[in-house]
Design an enzyme around this catalytic site. Structure first.
Site, PDB file in Angstrom:
ATOM      1  N   ARG A   1     -55.394   9.097 -38.141  1.00  0.00           N
ATOM      2  CA  ARG A   1     -54.578   8.272 -38.637  1.00  0.00           C
ATOM      3  C   ARG A   1     -55.007   8.229 -39.980  1.00  0.00           C
ATOM      4  O   ARG A   1     -54.388   8.650 -41.548  1.00  0.00           O
ATOM      5  CB  ARG A   1     -54.537   6.930 -38.567  1.00  0.00           C
ATOM      6  CG  ARG A   1     -53.742   6.979 -37.158  1.00  0.00           C
ATOM      7  CD  ARG A   1     -53.565   4.948 -37.084  1.00  0.00           C
ATOM      8  NE  ARG A   1     -54.457   4.212 -36.051  1.00  0.00           N
ATOM      9  CZ  ARG A   1     -54.749   3.657 -34.923  1.00  0.00           C
ATOM     10  NH1 ARG A   1     -54.175   4.385 -34.278  1.00  0.00           N
ATOM     11  NH2 ARG A   1     -55.477   2.934 -34.783  1.00  0.00           N
ATOM     12  N   PHE A  58     -43.617   8.327 -31.115  1.00  0.00           N
ATOM     13  CA  PHE A  58     -44.566   7.164 -29.907  1.00  0.00           C
ATOM     14  C   PHE A  58     -45.090   6.530 -30.873  1.00  0.00           C
ATOM     15  O   PHE A  58     -46.703   6.702 -31.265  1.00  0.00           O
ATOM     16  CB  PHE A  58     -45.487   8.271 -29.207  1.00  0.00           C
ATOM     17  CG  PHE A  58     -44.580   9.802 -28.243  1.00  0.00           C
ATOM     18  CD1 PHE A  58     -44.263   9.249 -27.167  1.00  0.00           C
ATOM     19  CD2 PHE A  58     -44.300  10.696 -28.915  1.00  0.00           C
ATOM     20  CE1 PHE A  58     -43.378  10.192 -26.398  1.00  0.00           C
ATOM     21  CE2 PHE A  58     -43.715  11.857 -28.262  1.00  0.00           C
ATOM     22  CZ  PHE A  58     -43.002  11.405 -26.942  1.00  0.00           C
ATOM     23  N   ASP A 113     -40.294   4.945 -31.538  1.00  0.00           N
ATOM     24  CA  ASP A 113     -40.512   4.313 -30.189  1.00  0.00           C
ATOM     25  C   ASP A 113     -39.614   3.661 -28.780  1.00  0.00           C
ATOM     26  O   ASP A 113     -38.917   3.106 -28.862  1.00  0.00           O
ATOM     27  CB  ASP A 113     -41.760   3.201 -29.836  1.00  0.00           C
ATOM     28  CG  ASP A 113     -43.487   3.646 -29.219  1.00  0.00           C
ATOM     29  OD1 ASP A 113     -44.394   4.094 -29.546  1.00  0.00           O
ATOM     30  OD2 ASP A 113     -42.649   2.812 -28.047  1.00  0.00           O
ATOM     31  N   ASP A 129     -47.386  11.560 -30.583  1.00  0.00           N
ATOM     32  CA  ASP A 129     -48.533  11.741 -30.083  1.00  0.00           C
ATOM     33  C   ASP A 129     -48.408  10.255 -27.780  1.00  0.00           C
ATOM     34  O   ASP A 129     -48.364   9.382 -28.159  1.00  0.00           O
ATOM     35  CB  ASP A 129     -48.765  10.100 -30.530  1.00  0.00           C
ATOM     36  CG  ASP A 129     -50.095   9.595 -30.108  1.00  0.00           C
ATOM     37  OD1 ASP A 129     -51.412  10.523 -29.214  1.00  0.00           O
ATOM     38  OD2 ASP A 129     -50.859   8.760 -30.366  1.00  0.00           O
ATOM     39  N   CYS A 153     -53.578  13.035 -25.019  1.00  0.00           N
ATOM     40  CA  CYS A 153     -54.555  12.017 -24.702  1.00  0.00           C
ATOM     41  C   CYS A 153     -54.795  11.753 -22.924  1.00  0.00           C
ATOM     42  O   CYS A 153     -55.000  11.210 -22.102  1.00  0.00           O
ATOM     43  CB  CYS A 153     -54.544  10.903 -24.266  1.00  0.00           C
ATOM     44  SG  CYS A 153     -52.289  10.064 -23.664  1.00  0.00           S
TER      45      CYS A 153
HETATM   46  N1  SAH Z   1     -49.332   6.539 -31.853  1.00  0.00           N
HETATM   47  C1  SAH Z   1     -49.374   5.456 -31.366  1.00  0.00           C
HETATM   48  C2  SAH Z   1     -50.269   5.576 -29.997  1.00  0.00           C
HETATM   49  C3  SAH Z   1     -49.327   5.919 -29.365  1.00  0.00           C
HETATM   50  S1  SAH Z   1     -49.173   5.323 -27.010  1.00  0.00           S
HETATM   51  C4  SAH Z   1     -50.634   4.710 -32.612  1.00  0.00           C
HETATM   52  O1  SAH Z   1     -51.916   5.398 -33.102  1.00  0.00           O
HETATM   53  O2  SAH Z   1     -50.757   3.693 -32.091  1.00  0.00           O
HETATM   54  C5  SAH Z   1     -47.792   6.136 -26.761  1.00  0.00           C
HETATM   55  C6  SAH Z   1     -45.979   5.329 -26.895  1.00  0.00           C
HETATM   56  O3  SAH Z   1     -45.641   6.117 -26.459  1.00  0.00           O
HETATM   57  C7  SAH Z   1     -46.377   3.907 -26.624  1.00  0.00           C
HETATM   58  O4  SAH Z   1     -46.097   2.523 -27.737  1.00  0.00           O
HETATM   59  C8  SAH Z   1     -44.774   4.172 -25.119  1.00  0.00           C
HETATM   60  O5  SAH Z   1     -44.307   2.921 -25.586  1.00  0.00           O
HETATM   61  C9  SAH Z   1     -44.304   5.546 -26.407  1.00  0.00           C
HETATM   62  N2  SAH Z   1     -43.802   6.354 -25.169  1.00  0.00           N
HETATM   63  C10 SAH Z   1     -43.998   6.266 -23.838  1.00  0.00           C
HETATM   64  N3  SAH Z   1     -42.690   6.868 -23.509  1.00  0.00           N
HETATM   65  C11 SAH Z   1     -41.273   7.266 -24.365  1.00  0.00           C
HETATM   66  C12 SAH Z   1     -40.632   7.744 -24.795  1.00  0.00           C
HETATM   67  N4  SAH Z   1     -39.787   8.996 -23.565  1.00  0.00           N
HETATM   68  N5  SAH Z   1     -39.998   7.755 -25.688  1.00  0.00           N
HETATM   69  C13 SAH Z   1     -41.078   7.595 -27.187  1.00  0.00           C
HETATM   70  N6  SAH Z   1     -41.595   6.777 -26.777  1.00  0.00           N
HETATM   71  C14 SAH Z   1     -42.624   6.556 -25.723  1.00  0.00           C
END
Ligand code: SAH
Length: 391
Positions: free
Chosen positions: A209, A225, A247, A294, A334
């Site tokens: 970040r 995401f 998201d 992500d 991840c």
């Molecule tokens: N980048 C974020 C962490 C991401 S975790 C940070 O820095 O805090 C992964 C995220 O993907 C979660 O918030 C989850 O709600 C979302 N997610 C899962 N499947 C998804 C989809 N099909 N489309 C969009 N978001 C999704």
């Protein structure tokens, strides 16, 4: 104490410091091997090797805690905790009051995760052995790092495999507020440690970040995401012209809106959008200068790997298509089962299919509060690349 004797040759990984013993490596035992207990491990010639926690219900029968003849008690955990804490506070400084205090095998306490969020900490006990030391660990933690409260978020697939039910609630002190304020590299965030994903915040992306904030001046950014908007706040902090925060989770996005507001970006150009990122990336006509990808882990098991690589390729292919020339992609996986070299090959395949020429500007991964034991490379789950599209 239970005594376990390994089959011939199966002692080699343990001697080299690997902490896991699977059921197939054990030749015989002395003592009750039907209970969760501390176990002494011996090779086939009765040479003592180490000491760990035994769970008869798990294929992963023992996780080693020590290669020294020391007692596993509250003071053992207190020593490990204070060593881990000292390093974090020294390295992360005053502008961070949220970090991973214990990272399981990476801190030589397999089965335990402790995240610190300002005056609260959140524990995850993943294994039956660690669960049996809960009281000692809570006492040691209260002593090493006095907090307003300690909360438990022990849940998920690993616990099921250990034959454990989910356990969520207050372990010590006060209950956490609905939204707890933390500070990361000087940015402010609200964290829901009771109901948020994992323990409430993705502390493992702190360094990436921070990197993003150096790449966004005057640029349009898509944070895909986005969870509670971590990357979005840093994108604005770095001078982004516009940020789209995307998201699928409504509760996450509600917190993302509050986080943008908390840092003074509620009126900044951009949008917060709820939806499926796979569909959005395929269908949108928008172009961006910077995209962050992500996704959640797409491979929970090794057998998911084929489907998962397809998913990662799809996301990266469509993200690359939406980048302007000179654009930047921060792309992550991840999934513990997807090794870094394979991840890089998948993204390479995506670049070829997208018809783009791409350079790696930086390899990304775990920050220092998520150490990976050199003796347990399986602990490296987060891998990422900062990429630049040349044409
Ligand atoms: N980048 C974020 C962490 C991401 S975790 C940070 O820095 O805090 C992964 C995220 O993907 C979660 O918030 C989850 O709600 C979302 N997610 C899962 N499947 C998804 C989809 N099909 N489309 C969009 N978001 C999704």
């Amino acid at each position: 104490m239970l005594q376990l004797f390994l089959k011939p040759t199966r002692d080699a990984p343990i001697r080299r410091g690997h902490p896991w013993i699977f059921s197939g490596a054990i030749e015989r035992c002395e003592g009750d091997d039907q209970i969760v207990d501390v176990a002494d491990i011996f090779d086939n010639r009765k040479n003592w090797l180490g000491r760990g926690l035994h769970n008869p219900k798990s294929q992963l029968r023992v996780r080693l805690l020590t290669w020294k003849k020391e007692t596993i008690d509250r003071s053992f955990f207190a020593t490990r905790l204070s060593q881990a804490l000292a390093f974090r506070s020294e390295q992360l400084g005053a502008s961070n009051n949220a970090y991973r205090l214990i990272n399981g095998e990476g801190d030589f306490i397999p089965g335990l995760i402790v995240d610190r969020y300002a005056d609260f900490s959140v524990c995850q006990f993943y294994t039956a052995g660690m669960d049996s030391f809960k009281d000692e660990i809570v006492a040691a933690l209260s002593e090493a790092a006095p907090m307003t409260g300690i909360f438990e978020r022990s849940e998920g697939r690993v616990r099921e495999e250990e034959g454990l039910e989910a356990s969520v609630g207050v372990l010590a002190g006060a209950a956490p507020p609905e939204a707890l304020a933390i500070e990361e590299n000087g940015q402010k965030f609200l964290v829901d440690i009771r109901r948020g994903q994992k323990t409430g915040f993705f502390l493992d992306q702190r360094d990436s970040r921070q990197l993003l904030s150096t790449l966004t001046r005057g640029r349009s950014v898509l944070n895909c995401f986005a969870y509670t908007g971590g990357f979005s706040v840093y994108a604005y902090a770095g001078g982004a012209r516009e940020v789209v925060t995307f998201d699928s989770s409504m509760p996450a996005l509600e917190l993302a809106e509050r986080n943008l507001e908390l840092n003074g970006y509620s009126d900044a150009p951009g949008e917060v959008i709820q939806g499926d990122a796979f569909a959005y990336l395929k269908e949108t006509d928008s172009k961006f200068d910077v995209i962050v990808l992500d996704p959640p882990s797409l491979a929970h098991r090794r057998s998911d790997l084929d489907a998962a690589t397809g998913g990662y390729k799809f996301l990266n292919l469509h993200a690359l298509k939406h980048l302007n020339p000179g654009g930047i992609l921060l792309s992550f996986s991840c999934s513990q089962h997807l090794p870094r070299d394979l991840f890089q090959k998948v993204v390479f395949g995506a670049a070829v299919d997208a018809g783009r020429k791409v350079t790696i500007i930086k390899q990304l991964g775990h920050p220092i509060d998520h150490p990976v034991s050199l003796h347990h490379p399986e602990g490296e789950y987060l891998k990422g690349m900062a990429l630049r599209v040349i044409e």
